[in-house]
Design an enzyme around this catalytic site. Sequence first.
Site, PDB file in Angstrom:
ATOM      1  N   GLU A   1      -1.850   3.545   0.359  1.00  0.00           N
ATOM      2  CA  GLU A   1      -1.596   2.710  -1.092  1.00  0.00           C
ATOM      3  C   GLU A   1      -2.801   2.625  -1.761  1.00  0.00           C
ATOM      4  O   GLU A   1      -3.941   2.198  -1.283  1.00  0.00           O
ATOM      5  CB  GLU A   1      -1.122   1.318  -0.461  1.00  0.00           C
ATOM      6  CG  GLU A   1      -0.683   0.385  -1.410  1.00  0.00           C
ATOM      7  CD  GLU A   1      -0.468  -0.950  -0.695  1.00  0.00           C
ATOM      8  OE1 GLU A   1       0.222  -1.134   0.333  1.00  0.00           O
ATOM      9  OE2 GLU A   1      -0.876  -1.894  -1.467  1.00  0.00           O
TER      10      GLU A   1
ATOM     11  N   GLU B   1      -1.210  -3.967   6.265  1.00  0.00           N
ATOM     12  CA  GLU B   1      -2.603  -4.726   6.297  1.00  0.00           C
ATOM     13  C   GLU B   1      -2.397  -5.794   7.162  1.00  0.00           C
ATOM     14  O   GLU B   1      -2.478  -6.990   7.033  1.00  0.00           O
ATOM     15  CB  GLU B   1      -2.725  -5.330   4.732  1.00  0.00           C
ATOM     16  CG  GLU B   1      -2.945  -4.221   3.739  1.00  0.00           C
ATOM     17  CD  GLU B   1      -2.856  -4.400   2.296  1.00  0.00           C
ATOM     18  OE1 GLU B   1      -2.931  -5.697   2.067  1.00  0.00           O
ATOM     19  OE2 GLU B   1      -3.367  -3.522   1.609  1.00  0.00           O
TER      20      GLU B   1
END
Length: 518
Positions: A357, A252
């Site tokens: 994820e 991220e």
Amino acid sequence: MKYSLLICVFLVSCAVNADIPCAARVVKSNFIVCVCNSTYCDSITVDKPDSGNYVTYTSSEGGLRFEKSQGTLDNYNHSSTCCSVTLDIDVNTKYQTIEGFGGAVTDSAAMNWKSLSETTQQFLIDSYFGASGIEYNMIRVPIGGTDFSTHPYAYNEIPENDAKLSNFSLTFEDYEFKIPLIKKAFEASKSPIHLIATTWSPPPWMKTNRAYTGVSHLKTEFYQTYADYHYKFLEKYAEVGVPIWAITTTNEPISGALGVNAFNTLGWTASAMGKWISENLGPTIRNSTFKNLKILVADDQRIVLPYYFNIMLNEHPNALQYIDGIAVHYYSDFITPAIILTEVNKNYPHIFIIATEACEGSFKWERERVSFGSWQRGRNYINDIIEDLNHNVVGWMDWNICLNQQGGPTWAENNVDSPILVNAVKDEFYKQPMFYAMGHFSKFIPRGSRRIKVTEKKFVFEKSVENVAFLTPYNTIVVVMYNDGYEKTVRIKFQDKQAVIKMTKKSITTIIFPNSAN
Ligand SMILES: *[C@@H]1O[C@H](CO)[C@@H](O)[C@H](O)[C@H]1NC(C)=O
Ligand SMILES: *[C@@H]1O[C@H](CO)[C@@H](O)[C@H](O)[C@H]1NC(C)=O
Ligand SMILES: *[C@@H]1O[C@H](CO)[C@@H](O)[C@H](O)[C@H]1NC(C)=O
Ligand SMILES: *[C@@H]1O[C@H](CO)[C@@H](O)[C@H](O)[C@H]1NC(C)=O
């Protein structure tokens, strides 16, 4: 296989492929979880149906868990009014090839697993990776610590400014928790497990803010060091017998640039990332013994993909030669149309997209981090997996494979839900609906399966049955379908045959039949 035969010889009442049913515990009066302990755990085996027959597996809000039933394919009856929905399967129109399904072996997941007795640990491993379980064939493993660790850390924290990484070594968490779990998974799995490794934060000395969290970027003098940091991790894991299949280029990166997450991050602008890949990471990996490693970019929310990927490649087109795939996360999917995935895929057909994820209970506004037994959370997984698969995604991975009943431990107090919750005191673990949601795909869609076309025909006001279909390497057809409405009858049409399936309300069914109806 050998073992089950052996056991069969010695057991008196030995049915072929007998499944052990869920030991259901009712929670909140209308949900169930399946309880496993040191002597009991539900299991599931796949029957390959004979020509002309089908097998279905059903789980439902009402409490079914991989309920197996069999039937015969009938001749397709055009005039029949049997069904409000028909799913017409076209095996000749093929799409993406499936890579796999799995979850993350974080420090917290592996610590929870290790807190169980050895026999219960083995049931947890078998539940996920074994032939009697849901047959995960992928694992995501963090490079160092994440929020799902008991403390923030990275490798080679000292000495500082050590550009040569002279003190790079694995940690207690690797040796005591993650690696032992991964090796047990290797033993249990009949197909090779592909590992994806990801860094959340490098040691603070490589970063502009000299901290694990907050707004940060990589210091330019450590661009090559951060590439070498990945190389050294690959080397260390290879040495202990855990080969890595892919890395992502930092977890991220956008959130690290904006400082939105209160845990281990590293921020990257799209442009800086392109530079790092083309000048440091790419050449380092492709010139090494790990030259076949897959390099996956983004590893971030679906919503940032077009922006991130286009800017990165506009400014550093050389990065493209090093990129095998794009990794996407789950958390913005409810506001971002999946068409974004298809668009990226259209522009870069040689780059695959994989979901790396997902978890439930992660949003600040959610009162319950863990929602024990929630069917809705399983249903959210099902909905997202079907949508992703129908937009050319090649695999789908969950976050922590297990957590404690509070959804931890997490040093950053970022508790979330998990398909398996561990109760170390009672030496039990609980399989939630999310576990079965994953299994309806992971168990039945092996690596190498090709998605095939489905056309839904239904009455105008009838709600759709969410669906996705595959041709497997075993030459079987697998269709996964979810009925979010009231009980209905669904017809699966395949060539000149049909199967008529009654679906109870809020239920998921996986149906398997041979790819030659006659
Ligand atoms: C394990 O679970 C089974 C089935 O629910 C139960 O019969 C058994 O007593 C449990 N064993 C232990 C050690 O708790
Ligand atoms: C086809 O379906 C119709 C209506 O359900 C039924 O009347 C007819 O007998 C069926 N034909 C065959 C060949 O099964
Ligand atoms: C190397 O790292 C370890 C911790 O992993 C630390 O105890 C040790 O002091 C470090 N060595 C040097 C020379 O900094
Ligand atoms: C490998 O390294 C050499 C020498 O540093 C360099 O010229 C070459 O471009 C590199 N190869 C790749 C595939 O990056």
